[in-house]
Design an enzyme around this catalytic site. Structure first.
Site, PDB file in Angstrom:
ATOM      1  CD  GLU A 113      -3.081  -0.712   0.091  1.00  0.00           C
ATOM      2  OE1 GLU A 113      -3.161   0.447  -0.355  1.00  0.00           O
ATOM      3  OE2 GLU A 113      -3.805  -1.649  -0.313  1.00  0.00           O
ATOM      4  CB  SER A 114       2.052   3.359   2.197  1.00  0.00           C
ATOM      5  OG  SER A 114       2.394   2.659   3.399  1.00  0.00           O
TER       6      SER A 114
END
Length: 199
Positions: A113-114
């Protein structure tokens, strides 16, 4: 007698001629002066100045310096996140345990995700380490999606719902991306998470 009269006439002629000439000079001078006074000043535009060598050098230096500064700021943001509540990896481990989520899957989701970036944002509105959408963040009780611990805690609760519905598998973790209300099925996102989890 005639000589005196002739001399007087010559003198009068000279005087008249001299006076007329003087009058012409005065008239010409006055007219010339009037023309000079009547002339309006003409504005002359100065040529545009080209940037100096020093200005050009400073401009290039600014561009060269700005990129490393942005990278330094991102690094400082990560350090700030760690200082506020431990390292991001440690927070993921802690919150995964609280939500009863397998550690490998928890870390794989946050990585995908990040990349463990608590200040990550995207154009769709997702924010934080777990890239929670605003509605999902509210549903998971996250008041400040940019708070690293709050975001990861909410992300783990949401991942728990996805796994409960689709299993601790590609189909289950895919629901974290497609939404827990969707039909469980393995997607490219799920395969990537499973790959990073080493499962």
């Amino acid at each position: 007698m005639r000589l005196v009269t002739l001399a007087a006439m010559v003198a009068l002629t000279i005087t008249a001629t001299t006076g007329e000439a003087a009058a012409r000079v005065r008239h010409h001078h006055h007219r010339h002066h009037a023309q000079i006074v009547a002339m309006e000043p003409v504005a002359v535009e100065a040529p545009a100045e080209e940037p100096s060598f020093l200005d050009q050098l400073l401009g290039k230096t600014k561009r060269v310096v700005e990129a490393p500064v942005r990278r330094i700021n991102r690094g400082l943001n990560r350090l700030t996140d760690q200082a506020e509540g431990g390292s991001v990896q440690a927070i993921v481990t802690q919150e995964a345990a609280r939500a009863s989520v397998p550690q490998r899957l928890a870390h794989a989701v946050i990585r995908v995700e990040s990349g463990y970036n608590c200040r990550a944002r995207n154009r769709s509105g997702a924010a934080g380490a777990g890239q929670l959408m605003p509605a999902t963040a509210r549903a998971m009780g996250v008041r400040n999606p940019m708070d690293c611990r709050q975001n990861i805690a909410g992300s783990m609760r949401y991942l728990r719902q996805a796994i409960s519905r689709g299993g601790a598998s590609c189909a289950g973790v895919s629901l974290y991306n497609t939404g827990v209300g969707a039909r469980p099925r393995c997607t490219a996102y799920g395969r990537k998470v499973i790959h990073f989890a080493g499962l």
